[in-house]
Design a protein around this motif. Structure first.
Motif, mmCIF file in Angstrom:
data_model
loop_
_atom_site.group_PDB
_atom_site.id
_atom_site.type_symbol
_atom_site.label_atom_id
_atom_site.label_comp_id
_atom_site.label_asym_id
_atom_site.label_seq_id
_atom_site.Cartn_x
_atom_site.Cartn_y
_atom_site.Cartn_z
ATOM 1 N N ILE A 42 -43.762 68.323 -69.003
ATOM 2 C CA ILE A 42 -44.783 68.565 -70.333
ATOM 3 C C ILE A 42 -46.017 68.685 -70.292
ATOM 4 N N GLU A 43 -46.798 68.153 -69.100
ATOM 5 C CA GLU A 43 -47.762 68.910 -69.333
ATOM 6 C C GLU A 43 -48.512 70.332 -69.558
ATOM 7 N N HIS A 44 -47.274 70.819 -68.375
ATOM 8 C CA HIS A 44 -47.418 72.380 -68.968
ATOM 9 C C HIS A 44 -47.871 73.008 -69.219
ATOM 10 N N TYR A 45 -46.458 72.850 -70.389
ATOM 11 C CA TYR A 45 -45.549 72.988 -71.731
ATOM 12 C C TYR A 45 -46.372 72.696 -72.720
ATOM 13 N N ALA A 46 -47.604 71.960 -72.665
ATOM 14 C CA ALA A 46 -48.337 71.132 -73.973
ATOM 15 C C ALA A 46 -49.101 72.357 -74.576
ATOM 16 N N PRO A 47 -49.865 72.755 -73.347
ATOM 17 C CA PRO A 47 -51.002 74.217 -74.381
ATOM 18 C C PRO A 47 -50.186 75.042 -75.125
ATOM 19 N N LYS A 48 -48.856 75.422 -74.381
ATOM 20 C CA LYS A 48 -48.106 76.744 -75.004
ATOM 21 C C LYS A 48 -47.572 76.605 -76.565
ATOM 22 N N MET A 49 -47.430 74.707 -76.659
ATOM 23 C CA MET A 49 -47.046 74.939 -77.787
ATOM 24 C C MET A 49 -47.169 73.791 -79.097
ATOM 25 N N LYS A 50 -48.720 74.523 -79.223
ATOM 26 C CA LYS A 50 -49.704 73.495 -80.092
ATOM 27 C C LYS A 50 -49.067 73.930 -81.107
ATOM 28 N N ARG A 51 -48.599 75.078 -81.080
ATOM 29 C CA ARG A 51 -48.068 75.070 -82.799
ATOM 30 C C ARG A 51 -47.051 74.909 -83.250
ATOM 31 N N TYR A 52 -46.477 74.180 -82.946
ATOM 32 C CA TYR A 52 -45.166 73.781 -83.347
ATOM 33 C C TYR A 52 -44.826 71.852 -83.212
ATOM 34 N N LEU A 53 -44.591 71.463 -84.471
ATOM 35 C CA LEU A 53 -44.685 70.548 -85.194
ATOM 36 C C LEU A 53 -42.710 70.437 -85.503
ATOM 37 N N PHE A 54 -42.288 68.954 -83.264
ATOM 38 C CA PHE A 54 -41.088 68.917 -83.361
ATOM 39 C C PHE A 54 -40.433 67.886 -84.285
ATOM 40 N N ASP A 55 -39.009 68.433 -84.859
ATOM 41 C CA ASP A 55 -38.976 66.877 -85.687
ATOM 42 C C ASP A 55 -37.311 66.601 -84.890
ATOM 43 N N THR A 56 -37.142 67.115 -83.572
ATOM 44 C CA THR A 56 -36.083 66.539 -83.039
ATOM 45 C C THR A 56 -36.486 66.646 -82.185
ATOM 46 N N VAL A 57 -35.975 65.382 -80.888
ATOM 47 C CA VAL A 57 -35.588 64.677 -79.484
ATOM 48 C C VAL A 57 -34.867 64.821 -79.293
ATOM 49 N N PHE A 58 -34.184 64.978 -78.388
ATOM 50 C CA PHE A 58 -32.535 64.848 -77.353
ATOM 51 C C PHE A 58 -32.322 64.428 -76.082
ATOM 52 N N ILE A 59 -32.399 63.324 -75.679
ATOM 53 C CA ILE A 59 -32.106 62.750 -74.459
ATOM 54 C C ILE A 59 -30.594 63.277 -73.275
ATOM 55 N N GLY A 60 -30.558 63.928 -72.746
ATOM 56 C CA GLY A 60 -28.763 64.205 -72.895
ATOM 57 C C GLY A 60 -28.254 64.794 -71.225
ATOM 58 N N GLY A 61 -27.665 64.296 -70.606
ATOM 59 C CA GLY A 61 -27.532 63.979 -69.374
ATOM 60 C C GLY A 61 -26.025 65.654 -69.330
ATOM 61 N N GLY A 62 -25.161 64.238 -67.938
ATOM 62 C CA GLY A 62 -25.469 63.287 -67.378
ATOM 63 C C GLY A 62 -25.456 62.141 -68.181
ATOM 64 N N SER A 78 -45.072 60.152 -73.035
ATOM 65 C CA SER A 78 -45.670 61.543 -72.658
ATOM 66 C C SER A 78 -45.190 62.763 -73.154
ATOM 67 N N VAL A 79 -44.052 62.811 -74.169
ATOM 68 C CA VAL A 79 -43.796 63.500 -75.657
ATOM 69 C C VAL A 79 -44.696 63.370 -75.807
ATOM 70 N N LYS A 80 -44.255 62.208 -77.333
ATOM 71 C CA LYS A 80 -45.838 61.954 -78.266
ATOM 72 C C LYS A 80 -47.405 62.850 -77.849
ATOM 73 N N LYS A 81 -47.725 62.210 -76.546
ATOM 74 C CA LYS A 81 -48.605 62.185 -76.487
ATOM 75 C C LYS A 81 -49.428 63.873 -76.267
ATOM 76 N N HIS A 82 -48.410 64.167 -75.488
ATOM 77 C CA HIS A 82 -48.729 65.780 -75.439
ATOM 78 C C HIS A 82 -48.077 66.788 -76.323
ATOM 79 N N PHE A 83 -47.040 66.713 -77.396
ATOM 80 C CA PHE A 83 -46.669 67.418 -78.187
ATOM 81 C C PHE A 83 -46.632 66.882 -80.159
ATOM 82 N N SER A 84 -46.960 67.813 -80.995
ATOM 83 C CA SER A 84 -46.292 67.297 -82.066
ATOM 84 C C SER A 84 -45.553 67.352 -82.710
#
Length: 377
Positions: A42-62, A78-84
């Motif tokens: 999550i921390e790795h991708y945070a700088p690359k995803m600054k222009r995105y506002l994410f409106d869905t999160v899906f925790i799947g599996g497994g 962590s997701v909420k801290k590093h992404f919009s």
């Protein structure tokens, strides 16, 4: 519109039909280190995803609900801290009966999860046993009622048909029992027998027998009839929802939206520059935990491939796609590119074309694979 997918690859027991990347009986040893790796990714991708506002999160599996609820909360924090993340974001977690309790569900709510997906698959215990599920239907109902008690007002139930030990009458009984529960969303999938699964080997060796193609088709038609009669709108080949409860995360996939995949074997499709880029993570648990930032594959998607995927995925939806949307995305007219083939499908009664819209008919949805082959190849 963009989504985040988080893969939690642990489960108690692998189901006989499952070919997803999942690991049975490893959660106790690896869940903490795996979630730590997720936070690093999550921390790795945070700088690359600054222009995105994410409106869905899906925790799947497994089965994400097999791991400690505090780990799920940590990852979401962590997701909420590093992404919009949009204030009204749809945040889903997949769960299985037998893995839920009041404490776990309460923590999910506190963490911001507002949509629950429960893998029930069948209301027939004999069928559940035949496919290797760890729960009974009574336990599934208890999980559903507990989720309601904990305040979840957006619940999906997964069911399957064309399963071993399943008849049309037993499947109809399953549909009626699920309708009685009145979830907001129902996903009804036909079994796909995947090579390498336990069920594939059992069928090959004649240890189990699946319903015939005709029986499968009758189950499919029964699904549409009963669910629509009960007030569920069929908005995608296998998905039905009450008004206002379509799964926004999955709609993003079917509309060829952008998404970031986190975790072992997760895939991403993001327009970092002008072209759409796709990459995937390793399917090896140890390798992912050691180096969560390392991509396994990375490719730039050509315009032709993007057009192909857009049409293929959009025509899974019952309302298809707007011709103006196609032109805006690809700077060309759909009917100039595919008009002759589209007209052939229209004459067959498989495709509906208007001045503004293109979609498969009910008959076309039944023959979707054949229709797409004729249209796109």
């Amino acid at each position: 519109m963009a989504g985040i997918y988080i893969h939690i690859p642990f489960c108690i027991k692998k189901c006989a039909y499952c070919d997803f990347i999942s690991f049975a009986d490893k959660a106790e040893c690896f869940a903490k280190s795996y979630c730590d790796a997720l936070k690093k990714e999550i921390e790795h991708y945070a700088p690359k995803m600054k222009r995105y506002l994410f409106d869905t999160v899906f925790i799947g599996g497994g089965t994400p609900s097999v791991i400690d609820e505090s780990l799920i909360k940590d990852v979401l924090d962590s997701v909420k801290k590093h992404f919009s993340i949009a204030t009204d974001a749809e945040i889903t977690i997949e769960t299985n009966p037998g893995t839920l309790n009041e404490q776990k569900l309460s923590v999910y709510k506190q963490a911001g999860i507002n949509r629950l997906s429960i893998g029930v698959q069948s209301a027939d215990d004999e069928v559940l046993n035949a496919i290797g599920r760890i729960h009974t239907f009574e336990e599934a109902k208890n999980s559903f009622y507990l989720a309601r008690k904990c305040g979840f007002d957006n619940i999906n139930i997964d069911i399957m048909y064309a399963l071993p030990k399943q008849s049309l009458s037993s499947y109809t009984a399953t549909l009626n029992k699920i309708i009685e529960l009145s979830p907001e969303h129902i996903s009804a999938y036909s079994l796909i027998l995947e090579e390498g699964t336990e069920l594939y080997e059992m069928c090959n060796s004649k240890k189990v027998k699946l319903p015939s193609e005709d029986e499968e088709f009758q189950m499919h038609k029964c699904t549409i009839t009963l669910l629509q009669k009960a007030g569920y709108e069929r908005y995608e080949i296998s998905n039905y929802a009450k008004s206002g409860f379509q799964c926004r995360h999955n709609l993003n996939y079917w509309q060829s939206g952008e998404y970031l995949g986190l975790g072992v074997a997760a895939h991403s499709a993001v327009r970092l520059e002008k072209m759409l880029e796709r990459w995937s993570n390793t399917a090896c648990l140890d390798n992912y935990i050691s180096a969560p930032q390392k991509e396994e594959t990375h490719e730039v998607i050509s315009k032709e491939d993007e057009i192909f995927e857009f049409v293929m995925l959009s025509l899974r939806k019952t309302n298809g796609f707007a011709l103006t949307e196609f032109k805006e995305r690809f700077a060309c007219e759909f009917l100039e590119k595919y008009g002759e083939k589209a007209e052939t499908l229209q004459k067959k009664g498989w495709l509906c074309i208007s001045d503004e819209w293109l979609k498969l008919t009910d008959k076309g949805l039944d023959m979707q694979n054949e229709a797409l082959i004729e249209l796109l190849y």
